[in-house]
Design an enzyme around this catalytic site. Structure first.
Site, PDB file in Angstrom:
ATOM      1  N   TYR A   1     -12.850   9.078 -12.283  1.00  0.00           N
ATOM      2  CA  TYR A   1     -12.671   7.865 -11.462  1.00  0.00           C
ATOM      3  C   TYR A   1     -13.204   6.636 -12.185  1.00  0.00           C
ATOM      4  CZ  TYR A   1     -13.994   4.214  -8.166  1.00  0.00           C
ATOM      5  OH  TYR A   1     -14.179   2.990  -7.571  1.00  0.00           O
TER       6      TYR A   1
ATOM      7  N   LYS B   1     -11.311   3.261 -13.752  1.00  0.00           N
ATOM      8  CA  LYS B   1     -11.628   1.897 -13.290  1.00  0.00           C
ATOM      9  C   LYS B   1     -12.064   1.043 -14.487  1.00  0.00           C
ATOM     10  CE  LYS B   1     -11.624   0.322  -9.746  1.00  0.00           C
ATOM     11  NZ  LYS B   1     -10.550  -0.356  -8.971  1.00  0.00           N
TER      12      LYS B   1
ATOM     13  N   ARG C   1     -28.131   4.835  -4.686  1.00  0.00           N
ATOM     14  CA  ARG C   1     -26.980   3.940  -4.637  1.00  0.00           C
ATOM     15  C   ARG C   1     -27.467   2.594  -4.095  1.00  0.00           C
ATOM     16  NH1 ARG C   1     -25.730   7.304  -7.537  1.00  0.00           N
ATOM     17  NH2 ARG C   1     -23.813   8.547  -7.655  1.00  0.00           N
TER      18      ARG C   1
ATOM     19  N   THR D   1     -15.753  -1.716  -9.807  1.00  0.00           N
ATOM     20  CA  THR D   1     -16.932  -1.003  -9.344  1.00  0.00           C
ATOM     21  C   THR D   1     -18.079  -1.088 -10.354  1.00  0.00           C
ATOM     22  OG1 THR D   1     -17.756   1.238  -8.917  1.00  0.00           O
ATOM     23  CG2 THR D   1     -15.829   1.082 -10.296  1.00  0.00           C
ATOM     24  N   ASP D   2     -19.295  -0.948  -9.844  1.00  0.00           N
ATOM     25  CA  ASP D   2     -20.456  -0.903 -10.752  1.00  0.00           C
ATOM     26  C   ASP D   2     -20.488   0.385 -11.577  1.00  0.00           C
ATOM     27  OD1 ASP D   2     -21.122   0.864  -8.690  1.00  0.00           O
ATOM     28  OD2 ASP D   2     -23.065  -0.047  -8.259  1.00  0.00           O
ATOM     29  N   GLU D   3     -19.673   1.378 -11.162  1.00  0.00           N
ATOM     30  CA  GLU D   3     -19.706   2.670 -11.866  1.00  0.00           C
ATOM     31  C   GLU D   3     -19.188   2.577 -13.291  1.00  0.00           C
ATOM     32  OE1 GLU D   3     -18.226   6.048  -9.921  1.00  0.00           O
ATOM     33  OE2 GLU D   3     -19.032   5.487  -7.979  1.00  0.00           O
TER      34      GLU D   3
ATOM     35  N   ASP E   1       0.849  -1.195   0.000  1.00  0.00           N
ATOM     36  CA  ASP E   1       0.000   0.000   0.000  1.00  0.00           C
ATOM     37  C   ASP E   1       0.879   1.237   0.000  1.00  0.00           C
ATOM     38  OD1 ASP E   1      -3.264   0.386   0.998  1.00  0.00           O
ATOM     39  OD2 ASP E   1      -1.936   2.132   0.961  1.00  0.00           O
TER      40      ASP E   1
HETATM   41  P1  NAD Z   1      -9.845   3.482  -0.317  1.00  0.00           P
HETATM   42  O1  NAD Z   1      -9.633   4.788  -0.988  1.00  0.00           O
HETATM   43  O2  NAD Z   1     -10.422   3.448   1.053  1.00  0.00           O
HETATM   44  O3  NAD Z   1      -8.476   2.652  -0.270  1.00  0.00           O
HETATM   45  C1  NAD Z   1      -7.600   2.605  -1.357  1.00  0.00           C
HETATM   46  C2  NAD Z   1      -6.250   2.110  -0.840  1.00  0.00           C
HETATM   47  O4  NAD Z   1      -5.368   2.040  -1.966  1.00  0.00           O
HETATM   48  C3  NAD Z   1      -5.602   3.049   0.184  1.00  0.00           C
HETATM   49  O5  NAD Z   1      -5.089   2.290   1.251  1.00  0.00           O
HETATM   50  C4  NAD Z   1      -4.490   3.723  -0.601  1.00  0.00           C
HETATM   51  O6  NAD Z   1      -3.384   4.093   0.211  1.00  0.00           O
HETATM   52  C5  NAD Z   1      -4.129   2.618  -1.586  1.00  0.00           C
HETATM   53  N1  NAD Z   1      -3.468   3.143  -2.784  1.00  0.00           N
HETATM   54  C6  NAD Z   1      -3.848   4.199  -3.543  1.00  0.00           C
HETATM   55  N2  NAD Z   1      -2.987   4.375  -4.550  1.00  0.00           N
HETATM   56  C7  NAD Z   1      -2.062   3.392  -4.442  1.00  0.00           C
HETATM   57  C8  NAD Z   1      -0.930   3.038  -5.209  1.00  0.00           C
HETATM   58  N3  NAD Z   1      -0.561   3.721  -6.294  1.00  0.00           N
HETATM   59  N4  NAD Z   1      -0.199   1.968  -4.818  1.00  0.00           N
HETATM   60  C9  NAD Z   1      -0.553   1.262  -3.709  1.00  0.00           C
HETATM   61  N5  NAD Z   1      -1.602   1.560  -2.944  1.00  0.00           N
HETATM   62  C10 NAD Z   1      -2.365   2.614  -3.313  1.00  0.00           C
HETATM   63  O7  NAD Z   1     -10.747   2.655  -1.330  1.00  0.00           O
HETATM   64  P2  NAD Z   1     -11.856   1.532  -1.038  1.00  0.00           P
HETATM   65  O8  NAD Z   1     -13.155   2.180  -0.885  1.00  0.00           O
HETATM   66  O9  NAD Z   1     -11.339   0.606  -0.019  1.00  0.00           O
HETATM   67  O10 NAD Z   1     -11.852   0.804  -2.474  1.00  0.00           O
HETATM   68  C11 NAD Z   1     -11.002  -0.304  -2.718  1.00  0.00           C
HETATM   69  C12 NAD Z   1     -11.267  -0.816  -4.121  1.00  0.00           C
HETATM   70  O11 NAD Z   1     -12.639  -1.186  -4.241  1.00  0.00           O
HETATM   71  C13 NAD Z   1     -11.022   0.221  -5.211  1.00  0.00           C
HETATM   72  O12 NAD Z   1     -10.465  -0.435  -6.311  1.00  0.00           O
HETATM   73  C14 NAD Z   1     -12.406   0.734  -5.561  1.00  0.00           C
HETATM   74  O13 NAD Z   1     -12.459   1.156  -6.899  1.00  0.00           O
HETATM   75  C15 NAD Z   1     -13.227  -0.518  -5.348  1.00  0.00           C
HETATM   76  N6  NAD Z   1     -14.640  -0.337  -4.996  1.00  0.00           N
HETATM   77  C16 NAD Z   1     -14.986   0.484  -3.953  1.00  0.00           C
HETATM   78  C17 NAD Z   1     -16.325   0.575  -3.599  1.00  0.00           C
HETATM   79  C18 NAD Z   1     -16.762   1.434  -2.436  1.00  0.00           C
HETATM   80  O14 NAD Z   1     -17.970   1.608  -2.233  1.00  0.00           O
HETATM   81  N7  NAD Z   1     -15.868   1.989  -1.639  1.00  0.00           N
HETATM   82  C19 NAD Z   1     -17.303  -0.132  -4.312  1.00  0.00           C
HETATM   83  C20 NAD Z   1     -16.899  -0.940  -5.377  1.00  0.00           C
HETATM   84  C21 NAD Z   1     -15.557  -1.049  -5.703  1.00  0.00           C
HETATM   85  O1  DAU Z   2     -20.735   2.384  -6.713  1.00  0.00           O
HETATM   86  C1  DAU Z   2     -19.477   2.061  -6.215  1.00  0.00           C
HETATM   87  C2  DAU Z   2     -18.698   3.303  -5.879  1.00  0.00           C
HETATM   88  O2  DAU Z   2     -19.271   3.819  -4.677  1.00  0.00           O
HETATM   89  C3  DAU Z   2     -17.213   3.058  -5.688  1.00  0.00           C
HETATM   90  O3  DAU Z   2     -16.662   2.652  -6.921  1.00  0.00           O
HETATM   91  C4  DAU Z   2     -16.489   4.310  -5.192  1.00  0.00           C
HETATM   92  O4  DAU Z   2     -15.142   4.018  -4.909  1.00  0.00           O
HETATM   93  C5  DAU Z   2     -17.175   4.780  -3.915  1.00  0.00           C
HETATM   94  O5  DAU Z   2     -16.592   5.991  -3.477  1.00  0.00           O
HETATM   95  C6  DAU Z   2     -18.665   4.987  -4.173  1.00  0.00           C
HETATM   96  O6  DAU Z   2     -18.853   6.068  -5.111  1.00  0.00           O
HETATM   97  P1  DAU Z   2     -19.990   7.181  -4.877  1.00  0.00           P
HETATM   98  O7  DAU Z   2     -19.590   8.393  -5.613  1.00  0.00           O
HETATM   99  O8  DAU Z   2     -21.341   6.603  -5.116  1.00  0.00           O
HETATM  100  O9  DAU Z   2     -19.815   7.370  -3.262  1.00  0.00           O
HETATM  101  P2  DAU Z   2     -19.892   8.661  -2.311  1.00  0.00           P
HETATM  102  O10 DAU Z   2     -19.886   8.156  -0.916  1.00  0.00           O
HETATM  103  O11 DAU Z   2     -18.910   9.688  -2.696  1.00  0.00           O
HETATM  104  O12 DAU Z   2     -21.332   9.235  -2.638  1.00  0.00           O
HETATM  105  C7  DAU Z   2     -22.497   8.426  -2.516  1.00  0.00           C
HETATM  106  C8  DAU Z   2     -23.681   9.267  -2.984  1.00  0.00           C
HETATM  107  O13 DAU Z   2     -23.910  10.309  -2.050  1.00  0.00           O
HETATM  108  C9  DAU Z   2     -23.457   9.960  -4.319  1.00  0.00           C
HETATM  109  O14 DAU Z   2     -24.708  10.023  -4.994  1.00  0.00           O
HETATM  110  C10 DAU Z   2     -23.011  11.374  -3.925  1.00  0.00           C
HETATM  111  C11 DAU Z   2     -23.774  11.603  -2.644  1.00  0.00           C
HETATM  112  N1  DAU Z   2     -23.129  12.447  -1.619  1.00  0.00           N
HETATM  113  C12 DAU Z   2     -21.833  12.210  -1.273  1.00  0.00           C
HETATM  114  C13 DAU Z   2     -21.231  12.933  -0.278  1.00  0.00           C
HETATM  115  C14 DAU Z   2     -19.794  12.691   0.098  1.00  0.00           C
HETATM  116  C15 DAU Z   2     -23.883  13.409  -0.952  1.00  0.00           C
HETATM  117  O15 DAU Z   2     -25.080  13.601  -1.256  1.00  0.00           O
HETATM  118  N2  DAU Z   2     -23.289  14.124   0.055  1.00  0.00           N
HETATM  119  C16 DAU Z   2     -21.994  13.935   0.406  1.00  0.00           C
HETATM  120  O16 DAU Z   2     -21.509  14.630   1.322  1.00  0.00           O
END
Ligand code: NAD
Ligand code: DAU
Length: 333
Positions: free
Chosen positions: A147, A151, A211, A120-122, A33
């Protein structure tokens, strides 16, 4: 099994590391990481003695190559993950999500190490609120933000390396995760910690965006299901039928925290804001036998609120910086 967990100090990766240690004594874990702003070093502290942690970039080929060679499987969670950040500065998204994944793929190809790529589903873009369809493995890619575009590109690189070079890889595309250790920049932790610090929650635009929420533990169970039983080269969608609009999420948080449900502000919308995500995870459920355990969203939310209430030492140091940064672009409507 020797598993290299890239991005294992972030939200989902760290939950994966911790749950794997608790359930799979046969697995040895190395975390690679970069410890960007998104990684909280405290998250892995309690398990530090049980894993190897390497601080570095997945785009650093000289570092990555011997690590990949020394493991049986790479699970790639490493990414720049926040849409809002990708709209202010996309460069690190291209570096990590595209070039970083490419770098991992070249090592995986060289050493024939297996790969599971987390996505991600995005990548599928968005759906209208009244569209009866949901995303499936056959939905065309149509990403909206820097983003999601990076992905999507990373997924396509993995698919190309499978087809052209015969690497052993699977991909999963999951919906929105919630649960412990999520950075306070994201919707649910941001609003919980806003309430805990006496700040009104912030809802983008009209709050009708939907979402499809899944508990992080269900996501990680699904990842292991795919690693154990998935067909090499295939993609699986992960979702738990958790569609909720943002306004309702925030009203639920306020209600569960004993506040009036209208005690929030509508703020500037996110540019290009995806309207709705919805996952059809039939393939994962029928072919691989996975089912989610956390199907009651309000109850999962209540547990998550408790976690943030009891772990202010984990999030407080970064909270004011996140809000100061948001304040530069978000005005109350
Ligand atoms: P996060 O931002 O919490 O964690 C990402 C981690 O990757 C961090 O620890 C960061 O330090 C590390 N990182 C970033 N750049 C790096 C690099 N160049 N080399 C090594 N490490 C690096 O993200 P998350 O929410 O845990 O998401 C993890 C994965 O899941 C991502 O690929 C994201 O696209 C995917 N994902 C997230 C969600 C969600 O809702 N959070 C949903 C679907 C998929
Ligand atoms: O769908 C999967 C994705 O979900 C992942 O790939 C991403 O890594 C993860 O960050 C997440 O993306 P979103 O953009 O959906 O998540 P976020 O938490 O930023 O926002 C969720 C929803 O809420 C989105 O419609 C934006 C809205 N939002 C977000 C924030 C931070 C608000 O309304 N207020 C806020 O303060």
């Amino acid at each position: 099994m020797r598993v290299l967990v890239t991005g294992g100090a972030g939200f989902i990766g760290a939950n994966f590391v911790r749950s794997t240690l608790a359930t799979r004594p046969d697995v040895e874990i190395t975390v690679l990481d970069k410890f960007t702003y998104a990684a909280n070093p405290r998250t892995l502290e309690p398990v530090a003695g049980a894993i190897t942690v390497v601080r570095g970039d997945i785009g650093d080929a000289a570092l990555v190559d011997p690590l990949v060679a020394a493991h049986d499987l790479v699970v790639n969670f490493a990414a720049e993950s926040h849409n809002d950040n990708s709209l202010t500065d996309p460069s690190s998204f291209v570096d990590t999500n595209l070039v970083g994944t490419y770098t991992l793929l070249e090592s995986v190809r060289r050493h024939r190490t297996a790969l599971h790529h987390i996505s991600t589903d995005e990548v599928y873009g968005d759906l209208d609120l009244d569209d009866p369809e949901r995303f499936t493995e056959a939905t065309a890619y149509n990403p909206s933000s820097p983003y999601s575009a990076t992905k999507a590109g990373s997924d396509l690189l993995v698919r190309a390396w499978v087809r052209s070079f015969g690497i052993t890889a699977t991909i999963s595309n999951c919906s929105n995760n919630y649960g412990p250790y999520q950075h306070v920049e994201k919707l649910i932790p941001r609003q919980i910690t806003n309430v805990l610090t006496g700040v009104r929650p912030k809802v983008y635009g009209d709050g009708a965006n939907v979402r499809d929420w899944i508990h992080v533990a269900d996501h990680n169970d699904a990842v292991w299901t795919i690693i154990d039983r998935g067909e090499p080269g295939q993609t699986y969608l992960i979702g738990a039928d958790g569609e909720v609009d943002n306004r309702t999420v925030v009203e639920d948080i306020l209600d569960l925290m004993g506040q009036p449900t209208d005690a929030f502000d509508f703020v500037t919308d996110r540019p290009g804001h995806d309207r709705r995500y919805a996952i059809d995870s039939t393939r994962l459920r029928t072919e691989l036998g996975w089912t989610p355990r956390f199907t009651d969203f309000r109850s999962g939310l209540a547990d998550t609120i408790d976690w943030y209430r009891n772990h202010s030492d984990w999030w407080e140091p970064v909270k004011s910086g996140v809000e100061a940064s948001y304040a530069k672009t978000q005005q109350t409507l």
